[in-house]
Design an enzyme around this catalytic site. Structure first.
Site, short mmCIF file in Angstrom:
data_model
loop_
_atom_site.label_atom_id
_atom_site.label_comp_id
_atom_site.label_asym_id
_atom_site.label_seq_id
_atom_site.Cartn_x
_atom_site.Cartn_y
_atom_site.Cartn_z
CE LYS A 53 -1.39 44.26 -28.12
NZ LYS A 53 0.01 44.05 -27.67
CB CYS A 85 1.07 47.76 -28.35
SG CYS A 85 2.80 47.81 -28.90
CD GLU A 111 1.48 46.08 -24.84
OE1 GLU A 111 0.92 45.06 -25.25
OE2 GLU A 111 2.33 46.72 -25.53
#
Length: 563
Positions: free
Chosen positions: A132, A168, A66
């Site tokens: 994200k 994540c 990430e």
């Protein structure tokens, strides 16, 4: 690929533009590496080298952690006006790499906002991107300050596999993986920058096992590694089968390019030849402290570190960690005795310094302390002696250590532990003077565990046994011990863990069986010491809640501890 609320899909093809024929396996390279915050140029070069290495080893796809292109966490670097141009240039450079698909974590900036994103690069083109969707805003995370929320699910087809992307926190929320499964995903790839804390790897495995079993999907989980300020990323990247079992697991705390083969007919990963060693609780704590100090010192440009070696257990453990992190040639120990320093302390400090082969200097502070006392005598002539005079000793030592740092360019690392920092059993501009506190998130009882652990690693103990067994003392007055001012450390740490780490209040802690008066005293000491902690150096986070960015209390308040 960028339309909100759409499920986007793209096909990655070979250089000729035709869909690649389905092979028996697809090889994924998990690039578990340290990418330094802000050093985009070096990060690009590292990505390039890893991609070429992976391609040479037969990988079809390489996956980076990430935000690897900028490093994590970049904090207010994300607000710099030149960020967008630098990122576009970096992605353009990476796009020049042919014959391997690259999935790159990066900050995406456009007229819609700033996003925590993953780019799909292949043969000169950016084939797509994912933003994200779940932005953590707790603990050490502050992503809502910087990023806009993504709203699109992203799938891409490659060699007969439909791959879904997550970043994540997205994976910890069960609905996103369910939506990808519904849209036809055969495999999930998750890019992560998940900081270390005790037992975190077990929690990751539990979560991944549940997600893969619930949705009957294999998952590739790539995590960052290395130290960044007070955080350490511990790697432990994984490939998890659709039944929840771990097929591959990377080593912890180490850079590793791990190759994983996926059978495109069964969607099963090949079995790992040899799994990494399972780390004990003390081992993972120790490794995190070593990596945190190593990367902070090396990337900050210091030539070495200075440790005030007292003959006590905290400085003894700190010295061991410093040597293991940097090498003995970069560690300088200074013993600064005063009239209350015991002969045992002098002997043990010298013995440990010799055992670890570090530079060792004895610098008595008697003249410095007496000079300060003489200067203050006219002002103190009507006041009885108290802790003020004791603290002069600590501050004289702080002045000496900082002067040595100033002169020779070494970083002063302090030796205070979490128990002391919690209750204010430390001296501002004295033993708190320095640039990095190795044991800042380590309770005193854990210090003993780590000292014994480190001694077990070698035939000859690196910490003298009586340093561990004798009562701890600041040696600022005759026959002083820590327990003159503090409860037994096992009791103190029990209360502190509940109050600081678990956020329990007075009544709940008393209900756990602790003495009510003692609980009230400890909580009051913690609350009244916030102003000291704000001026303390940073130190590596290892617990669920460390002092620093994830525990923010007002300096001035009238909150009742029993309320």
């Amino acid at each position: 690929m960028s339309k909100d609320n759409d499920t986007s899909n793209t096909t990655v093809t070979n250089g000729a533009g035709a869909s690649t024929a389905s092979p028996k396996t697809v090889t994924f390279a998990l690039a578990q590496s340290h990418f330094l915050v802000g050093d985009i140029t070096a990060n690009v070069e590292q990505m390039r080298a890893l991609a070429l290495q992976a391609r040479e080893q037969g990988a079809d796809v390489i996956i980076f952690p990430e935000l690897a292109l900028l490093g994590y966490p970049p904090q207010d670097l994300l607000l710099r006006p030149s960020l967008s141009g630098r990122i576009k240039s970096a992605l353009s450079t990476l796009s020049e790499i042919n014959d391997i698909v690259m999935i790159v974590g990066y900050p995406h900036v456009d007229h819609h906002g700033t996003f925590n994103s993953a780019a799909i690069l292949h043969n000169g083109h950016q084939k797509g991107f994912y933003h994200k969707q779940y932005l953590p805003n707790y603990g050490v995370f502050d992503e809502r300050r910087y990023f806009d929320k993504g709203r699109n699910q992203v799938l891409f087809d490659y060699k007969g596999i439909t791959i879904g992307l997550l970043i994540c926190e997205d994976l910890w929320e069960k609905n996103l993986i369910a939506e990808l499964k519904q849209q036809g995903a055969d495999l999930i790839i998750s890019l992560n920058a998940s900081p270390f804390e005790l037992e975190k790897q077990d929690a990751r495995k539990t979560m991944l096992a549940k997600r893969s079993r619930d949705h009957k999907l294999p998952i590739i989980y790539v995590n960052a590694v290395g130290g960044q300020d007070d955080l350490v990323f511990d790697g432990g990247s994984m490939a998890v089968q659709a039944d929840g079992s771990v097929a591959h697991e990377a080593s912890r705390f180490m850079n590793q390019l791990m190759l994983v083969n996926l059978d495109v007919n069964t969607f099963k990963f090949n079995a790992q030849a040899k799994a990494p060693l399972t780390l004990s609780r003390e081992s993972e704590m120790y490794q995190a402290l070593v990596v945190g100090l190593r990367d902070y010192v090396n990337y900050s440009g210091f030539t070495g570190v200075i440790v005030g070696l007292s003959g006590g257990i905290d400085s003894a453990l700190t010295l061991c960690i410093a040597v293991d992190a940097l090498g003995a040639d970069k560690v300088y120990a200074v013993m600064m005795p005063y009239e209350y320093t015991s002969k045992i302390s002098l002997e043990d400090a010298q013995a440990q310094a010799r055992r670890l082969n570090v530079s060792y200097t004895v610098c008595p502070i008697f003249d410095a302390v007496e000079g300060i006392r003489h200067t203050l005598a006219p002002l103190f002539n009507k006041s009885p002696a108290d802790t003020t005079e004791e603290n002069i000793q600590a501050r004289a030592r702080g002045v000496i250590l900082m002067a040595l740092s100033n002169k020779f360019g070494h970083l002063v690392i302090t030796t205070g532990n979490k128990s002391e920092l919690a209750v204010g059993y430390s001296t501002l501009y004295g033993d708190m003077a320095g640039g990095f506190d190795v044991l800042k998130d380590v309770y005193k009882s854990q210090v003993y565990d780590l000292a014994n652990y480190r001694n077990r690693l070698e035939d000859t103990p690196v910490i003298p046994e009586r340093v561990i067994t004798r009562p701890p003392s600041a040696e600022l007055r005759p026959d002083q011990t820590d327990q003159d001012s503090l409860p037994n450390y096992d009791i103190l740490d029990g209360i502190l863990t509940l109050y600081v780490d678990e956020d329990l209040g007075y009544k709940d802690i008393v209900d756990k069986g602790f003495d009510a008066e003692m609980v009230a005293k400890v909580i009051s000491m913690v609350d009244n010491s916030e102003y000291k902690r704000r001026q303390a150096p940073i130190g590596t986070k290892i617990s669920k809640k460390a002092f620093g960015r994830e525990r923010r209390y007002p300096l001035v308040n009238k909150w009742s501890i029993k309320g």
